[in-house]
Design a protein around this motif. Structure first.
Motif, mmCIF file in Angstrom:
data_model
loop_
_atom_site.group_PDB
_atom_site.id
_atom_site.type_symbol
_atom_site.label_atom_id
_atom_site.label_comp_id
_atom_site.label_asym_id
_atom_site.label_seq_id
_atom_site.Cartn_x
_atom_site.Cartn_y
_atom_site.Cartn_z
ATOM 1 N N ALA A 244 0.840 -1.202 0.000
ATOM 2 C CA ALA A 244 0.000 0.000 0.000
ATOM 3 C C ALA A 244 0.870 1.244 0.000
ATOM 4 N N VAL A 245 0.394 2.286 -0.682
ATOM 5 C CA VAL A 245 1.110 3.563 -0.707
ATOM 6 C C VAL A 245 0.120 4.687 -1.007
ATOM 7 N N PRO A 246 0.184 5.795 -0.265
ATOM 8 C CA PRO A 246 -0.638 6.956 -0.604
ATOM 9 C C PRO A 246 0.034 7.758 -1.716
ATOM 10 N N SER A 247 -0.767 8.500 -2.476
ATOM 11 C CA SER A 247 -0.206 9.347 -3.517
ATOM 12 C C SER A 247 -1.016 10.633 -3.618
ATOM 13 N N LYS A 248 -0.493 11.598 -4.354
ATOM 14 C CA LYS A 248 -1.180 12.886 -4.500
ATOM 15 C C LYS A 248 -2.539 12.689 -5.169
ATOM 16 N N ARG A 249 -3.496 13.478 -4.729
ATOM 17 C CA ARG A 249 -4.839 13.395 -5.300
ATOM 18 C C ARG A 249 -4.820 13.906 -6.731
ATOM 19 N N PHE A 250 -5.815 13.473 -7.501
ATOM 20 C CA PHE A 250 -5.992 14.015 -8.836
ATOM 21 C C PHE A 250 -6.804 15.304 -8.750
ATOM 22 N N ASP A 251 -6.794 16.071 -9.815
ATOM 23 C CA ASP A 251 -7.553 17.328 -9.832
ATOM 24 C C ASP A 251 -9.047 17.066 -9.641
ATOM 25 N N GLU A 252 -9.501 15.924 -10.110
ATOM 26 C CA GLU A 252 -10.916 15.565 -10.005
ATOM 27 C C GLU A 252 -11.037 14.233 -9.278
ATOM 28 N N THR A 253 -11.934 14.155 -8.302
ATOM 29 C CA THR A 253 -12.156 12.894 -7.589
ATOM 30 C C THR A 253 -13.397 12.207 -8.152
ATOM 31 N N VAL A 254 -13.240 10.958 -8.527
ATOM 32 C CA VAL A 254 -14.375 10.202 -9.053
ATOM 33 C C VAL A 254 -15.137 9.563 -7.891
ATOM 34 N N PRO A 255 -16.452 9.389 -8.018
ATOM 35 C CA PRO A 255 -17.234 8.824 -6.914
ATOM 36 C C PRO A 255 -17.322 7.296 -6.950
ATOM 37 N N TYR A 256 -16.201 6.653 -7.174
ATOM 38 C CA TYR A 256 -16.187 5.188 -7.153
ATOM 39 C C TYR A 256 -14.767 4.697 -6.904
ATOM 40 N N THR A 257 -14.675 3.458 -6.452
ATOM 41 C CA THR A 257 -13.396 2.780 -6.264
ATOM 42 C C THR A 257 -13.009 2.102 -7.571
ATOM 43 N N ARG A 275 -5.759 13.065 -0.837
ATOM 44 C CA ARG A 275 -4.784 12.152 -1.437
ATOM 45 C C ARG A 275 -5.528 10.996 -2.078
ATOM 46 N N ASN A 276 -4.777 10.131 -2.727
ATOM 47 C CA ASN A 276 -5.316 8.858 -3.207
ATOM 48 C C ASN A 276 -4.808 7.727 -2.328
ATOM 49 N N GLY A 277 -5.658 6.742 -2.090
ATOM 50 C CA GLY A 277 -5.216 5.501 -1.465
ATOM 51 C C GLY A 277 -4.963 4.476 -2.560
ATOM 52 N N ASN A 278 -3.804 3.829 -2.515
ATOM 53 C CA ASN A 278 -3.437 2.849 -3.540
ATOM 54 C C ASN A 278 -2.920 1.584 -2.883
ATOM 55 N N GLY A 279 -3.175 0.476 -3.539
ATOM 56 C CA GLY A 279 -2.625 -0.767 -3.030
ATOM 57 C C GLY A 279 -2.675 -1.852 -4.082
ATOM 58 N N LEU A 280 -1.897 -2.885 -3.858
ATOM 59 C CA LEU A 280 -1.893 -4.047 -4.735
ATOM 60 C C LEU A 280 -1.994 -5.288 -3.867
ATOM 61 N N VAL A 281 -3.074 -6.032 -4.035
ATOM 62 C CA VAL A 281 -3.253 -7.319 -3.369
ATOM 63 C C VAL A 281 -2.692 -8.382 -4.315
ATOM 64 N N TYR A 282 -1.808 -9.266 -3.817
ATOM 65 C CA TYR A 282 -1.141 -10.170 -4.748
ATOM 66 C C TYR A 282 -0.794 -11.502 -4.099
ATOM 67 N N SER A 283 -0.489 -12.443 -4.946
ATOM 68 C CA SER A 283 -0.042 -13.768 -4.514
ATOM 69 C C SER A 283 1.481 -13.788 -4.486
ATOM 70 N N SER A 284 2.051 -14.146 -3.348
ATOM 71 C CA SER A 284 3.515 -14.186 -3.227
ATOM 72 C C SER A 284 4.125 -15.309 -4.065
ATOM 73 N N LYS A 285 3.292 -16.222 -4.584
ATOM 74 C CA LYS A 285 3.788 -17.260 -5.486
ATOM 75 C C LYS A 285 3.957 -16.731 -6.907
ATOM 76 N N HIS A 286 3.314 -15.585 -7.170
ATOM 77 C CA HIS A 286 3.342 -15.054 -8.534
ATOM 78 C C HIS A 286 4.101 -13.731 -8.638
ATOM 79 N N TYR A 287 4.206 -12.993 -7.537
ATOM 80 C CA TYR A 287 4.988 -11.764 -7.506
ATOM 81 C C TYR A 287 5.890 -11.780 -6.283
ATOM 82 N N SER A 288 7.129 -11.342 -6.455
ATOM 83 C CA SER A 288 7.943 -11.053 -5.284
ATOM 84 C C SER A 288 7.500 -9.718 -4.714
ATOM 85 N N ASP A 289 7.916 -9.417 -3.494
ATOM 86 C CA ASP A 289 7.547 -8.130 -2.891
ATOM 87 C C ASP A 289 8.068 -6.969 -3.730
ATOM 88 N N GLU A 290 9.282 -7.114 -4.258
ATOM 89 C CA GLU A 290 9.856 -6.028 -5.065
ATOM 90 C C GLU A 290 9.114 -5.867 -6.379
#
Length: 496
Positions: A244-257, A275-290
């Motif tokens: 997970a990582v936060p990032s700068k908001r966009f100029d326009e916020t959309v009303p959905y995820t 800000r924006n909330g961002n994240g990636l849910v993943y399988s450790s068998k298919h992606y390394s943390d990096e």
């Protein structure tokens, strides 16, 4: 002699702890004292920023002013979720909180639409969904009408850390006692095994009659002390990490995820006021943390505001969410990945369930068993809904998606898919969090096309059916011309 509950101790702050403390004190403050123990040295997981409509009822019961809530938590409006690349890598669909069209008492709307589509109508389900229309046009306002056909059910995106702070201030005002400290030892009754008290590193002893474990994945009371065990669902839901990582908001916020599927998992994007909330849910068998970090940072489309944070988890549930005099709420009770924004709702429903079953003269086995039965059913129903998204896919670009398509699934889900595919029929299980409209949108969105429709859809001539559909469509579209943009609504409403 009775063992009346006079004091409730909540272990852990964060969203789970402060939601628990606030509602119990608000509704039962004349009967019980509430003390919350937390340590600022222990960080909250705190990435659950998207919610579903029942959160509005929770806030309303507390008496929270919605404008104040939106301001304090930097919240935006959520009308649904856009699923991108889930069916295949070329298509997307929405799961909204709205009800498409207008159903008759014995025949759901999509059966009428299916008959018209078979006869040549080019419309799809979402053409009749006001939530979808507002989401894609970036519009929102509360519509005050008695006609449910133009209702716009909504929830929120908010900063979970700010929400916990907001509830803390609210809770302390109504009498919740907060104690800062880290637990060093848990004292149990030698005869019953019940928790008697928490011993803090400072030496302070916190006694209680009922303990709520909001200590997160650690499960300090429910697992480390009472050893209730864990039911692992990783064979159905193989993603076991998130970054997970936060990032700068966009100029326009959309009303959905946004939920964007990738080869080894899926990415969330949640717009907040600051800000924006961002994240990636993943399988450790298919992606390394990096690899996961790199993929997320390459796809957030705005400047990151912190270093990415890895969260490890095991999907599943605690075998007993109430054991002896301890109730697990939040991450201590189990974990279902945030695909359908159910984490905060599971906190809410657990507290409400406890209040419904709150013991008057002491904890009874019957109450505990019923609480655990309802919790088990709730988790399993949400589990099936999440598996549906993964299992019914047409992707052939990675091993993860092929494996998910070919895996054995719970019988309860297999039967539901088969029924819909053969007949177009969907029946909501008792107390299922997701209604027929939710199951419908995901099954259609994932590419399941029903082979048949209800015979009542044949009751009117085709010309009359098309006229009825055109009228419903016009009613759904009509409010759009009058609604402000999502950002305009937030600016004006939050001034109140």
């Amino acid at each position: 002699m009775t063992n009346k509950i006079k004091k409730v101790v909540v272990l852990g702050g964060g969203t789970a702890g402060w939601m628990s403390a606030s509602l119990i004190k608000k509704l039962m403050g004349k009967s019980v004292d509430v003390e919350l123990v937390e340590s600022e040295a222990i960080a909250s997981v705190g990435v659950g920023e998207a919610t579903i409509p029942p959160i509005r009822l929770f806030n309303s019961v507390l008496g929270i002013n919605e404008a104040e809530f939106l301001r304090e938590t930097k919240a935006t409006i959520k009308l649904g979720i856009k699923f991108e690349n889930w069916k295949n890598t070329e298509e997307s669909y929405f799961h909204t909180f709205g009800a498409a069209g207008k159903s008759s008492p014995f025949c759901q709307f999509h059966h009428y639409l299916k008959r018209a589509q078979d006869a040549g109508l080019k419309d799809n389900l979402w053409d009749y969904d006001l939530n979808y229309l507002c989401a894609t046009q970036g519009k929102f306002a509360q519509i005050k009408s008695k006609d449910p056909i133009i209702d716009i059910p909504y929830a929120f995106h908010f900063d979970a850390g700010l929400y916990a702070e907001f509830l803390r201030k609210f809770s302390e005002k109504i009498g919740v006692k907060r104690t800062e400290g880290m637990v060093e030892n848990v004292e149990q009754c030698k005869k019953t095994g019940n928790v008697n008290s928490l011993v803090l590193k400072s030496g302070e002893v916190i006694k209680g009659d009922l303990f709520i474990d909001c200590s997160g994945f650690r499960g300090l009371l429910i697992q480390q002390t009472l050893n209730t065990g864990y039911e692992d669902w990783g064979h159905w839901l193989p993603c076991d990490r998130a970054v997970a990582v936060p990032s700068k908001r966009f100029d326009e916020t959309v009303p959905y995820t946004r939920s964007i599927a990738h080869a080894g998992g899926w990415q969330w994007r949640i717009p907040l006021q600051h800000r924006n909330g961002n994240g990636l849910v993943y399988s450790s068998k298919h992606y390394s943390d990096e690899q996961a970090k790199a993929l997320l940072l390459a796809n957030i489309e705005s400047e990151p505001l912190a270093e990415p944070r890895i969260i490890k988890f095991t999907t599943g549930r605690r075998r007993k969410q109430w054991h002896k005099n301890v109730i697990a709420i939040g991450l201590s009770s189990g974990f279902l990945e945030p695909l359908e924004s159910t984490s905060i709702h599971l906190i809410q429903s657990a507290i409400v369930r406890l209040i419904h079953m709150f013991p008057q003269k002491g904890i009874s086995t019957a109450q505990v068993d019923e609480y655990n039965r309802q919790s088990k059913v709730e988790y399993e129903q949400i589990r099936d809904f999440i598996i549906l998204h993964y299992h019914v896919n047409q992707r052939d670009d990675s091993q993860l998606w092929r494996d998910l398509r070919e895996m054995d699934i719970p019988e309860s889900l297999a039967e539901k898919i088969k029924l819909f595919k053969e007949s177009g029929k969907i029946f909501r299980e008792q107390n299922d969090l997701f209604n027929e409209g939710s199951w419908l949108q995901v099954m259609l969105g994932q590419g399941i096309e029903p082979e048949d429709y209800h015979p009542m859809a044949n009751d009117m001539p085709l010309e009359q059916l098309n006229s009825m559909l055109a009228k419903i469509k016009a009613i759904k579209h009509e409010p759009l011309t009058k609604l402000p943009s999502h950002d305009e609504y937030l600016t004006n409403f939050c001034r109140l």
